[in-house]
Scaffold this active site. Structure first.
Site, PDB file in Angstrom:
ATOM      1  CB  SER A  83      -0.367   0.032  -1.403  1.00 35.38           C
ATOM      2  OG  SER A  83      -0.927   0.829  -0.385  1.00 35.38           O
ATOM      3  CE1 TYR A 111      -5.150  -2.084  -2.976  1.00 36.75           C
ATOM      4  CE2 TYR A 111      -4.629  -1.204  -0.801  1.00 36.75           C
ATOM      5  CZ  TYR A 111      -4.500  -1.153  -2.176  1.00 36.75           C
ATOM      6  OH  TYR A 111      -3.712  -0.191  -2.756  1.00 36.75           O
TER       7      TYR A 111
END
Length: 251
Positions: A132, A145
């Site tokens: 990401s 995360y």
């Protein structure tokens, strides 16, 4: 040609399966939700599709997956399984965060490690780890995360360079998108403040770039600019801005 995709029951994993099927890859699709895997299996008719139902947050299942597929001559591994946990670090569930780390980090590490050795011995193969843009940024309120994606990015970059230095034809890439229209929001309990890219577009873009051997794959000009902007602003200032933006995601 054969591809193995984790997290294949929805979102980018499902769209990557469709993309690779179009390119003629036989598929091994892995996820926890058997009903969704079977639906995708029925949808894809032009190639052979095998489904495996496993929870990759369990370490033993990562080893089991490798044992079940090690003789299948995997040409393309996509480590896509993962999720986020939103909230202040002092308030989020430790059990949920540990499951996140096992899924986003340990499973990716194990499967990359196991399959890249086989690919290296054969002298060919591609691994695409789904990271990401969070992997380059600080992430207050999504700390676990963001930290997990930092690991995925740095691991992938390092292994890519090791293989390049050895002259290997095996390529390791990492996909680093911004917001994508998937079920991530529902699982993490957040709303993005900007519109995400279509999952099907990101899937095609990522696979095409990975097959060309690109190390870091960032779809979308705005996300490339975000990465540059974060570097120019500096860690402290961008972390403060990031916190403000993350707070707005709950609205």
């Amino acid at each position: 040609m054969k591809a193995l995709i984790t997290g294949a029951s929805s979102g980018m994993g499902r769209d990557m399966a469709r993309c690779l099927a179009f390119k003629g890859y036989d598929l091994i699709l892995v996820a926890r939700r058997e009903d969704r895997l079977r639906a995708l299996q029925k949808e894809i008719k032009n190639v052979n599709v095998r489904i495996i139902t496993l929870d990759l947050s369990i370490e033993e299942n990562c080893l089991k997956l490798y044992e079940l597929t090690r003789d299948e001559h995997i040409d393309f591994l996509i480590n896509n399984a993962g999720f986020g946990v939103y909230g202040r670090f002092t308030e989020t569930s430790l059990d949920r965060e540990l499951t996140l780390i096992k899924t986003n980090v340990i499973a990716v590490h194990m499967l990359t490690k196991l399959f890249v050795k086989d690919m290296k011995e054969r002298g060919s193969g591609n691994i695409l780890n789904v990271g990401s843009i969070a992997g380059f940024l600080p992430g207050p309120l999504l700390s676990s995360y963001y930290a997990s994606k930092n690991y995925v990015v740095r691991l992938s970059e390092a292994v890519h360079e090791e293989l390049r230095r050895e002259g290997s034809r095996v390529k390791v890439s990492v996909l680093c998108p911004g917001p994508v229209k998937t079920e991530f929001n529902q699982v993490a309990g957040v709303n993005f403040i900007v519109e995400g890219l279509k999952s099907s577009y990101v899937a095609r873009y990522a696979i095409d770039k990975a097959l060309k051997g690109k190390m870091v794959i960032i779809p979308g000009k705005s996300i490339k600019l975000l990465k540059l902007g974060a570097r120019l602003l500096g860690e402290k200032r961008f972390t403060r801005i990031s916190y403000t933006l993350q707070m707005q995601r709950k609205d």
